[in-house]
Design a protein around this motif. Structure first.
Motif, short mmCIF file in Angstrom:
data_model
loop_
_atom_site.label_atom_id
_atom_site.label_comp_id
_atom_site.label_asym_id
_atom_site.label_seq_id
_atom_site.Cartn_x
_atom_site.Cartn_y
_atom_site.Cartn_z
N ASP A 32 -24.50 21.85 -19.54
CA ASP A 32 -25.37 23.02 -19.62
C ASP A 32 -26.66 22.71 -18.84
N ASP A 33 -27.39 23.75 -18.49
CA ASP A 33 -28.58 23.59 -17.64
C ASP A 33 -29.62 22.68 -18.26
N GLU A 90 -32.40 17.53 -18.13
CA GLU A 90 -32.87 16.33 -18.82
C GLU A 90 -32.35 15.07 -18.15
N LEU A 91 -31.10 15.08 -17.73
CA LEU A 91 -30.53 13.91 -17.04
C LEU A 91 -31.20 13.69 -15.69
N GLU A 92 -31.43 14.78 -14.97
CA GLU A 92 -32.10 14.66 -13.67
C GLU A 92 -33.52 14.14 -13.85
N ALA A 93 -34.21 14.62 -14.85
CA ALA A 93 -35.58 14.15 -15.12
C ALA A 93 -35.58 12.67 -15.48
#
Length: 107
Positions: A5-6, A11-14
């Motif tokens: 989900d977005d 959160e993973l990208e951050a």
């Protein structure tokens, strides 16, 4: 990652971005010109990308604040402590990279 989900993806990208900043902080010996030669981005680019992302979202973030976040200290302080003068070899490699970029963009 398309199955995420977005919110989770963001959160993973951050988290990955924060890890990249820690990694760069742990390797201050890696100069911006080295990054530009090898990867066509540097710490200043990351700072500009943060400012652009803030602008896209209508959030105020000035370049100096973004650089302080990326460098972990005011840029002038980081530059005085860690930035080395580019060697002639680094300058030549950077010029060659820029020339190669212009050639591929001109095609």
């Amino acid at each position: 990652m398309s199955h995420l989900d977005d919110t989770t993806r963001t959160e993973l990208e951050a988290a990955a971005f924060r890890r990249l900043l820690r990694h760069l902080d742990e390797h201050k010996e890696v100069q911006n010109i080295d990054l530009m030669i090898l990867a066509d981005f540097c710490r200043n680019c990351l700072s500009k990308w943060l400012v652009a992302a803030a602008d896209e979202r209508g959030v105020e973030l000035d370049y100096d604040s973004a650089r302080e976040h990326v460098y972990g200290m005011p840029y002038g302080e980081w530059k005085a402590k860690y930035q080395q003068e580019a060697t002639p070899e680094q300058q030549a490699a950077f010029a060659a990279r820029q020339a190669a970029r212009q050639e591929t963009q001109g095609e």
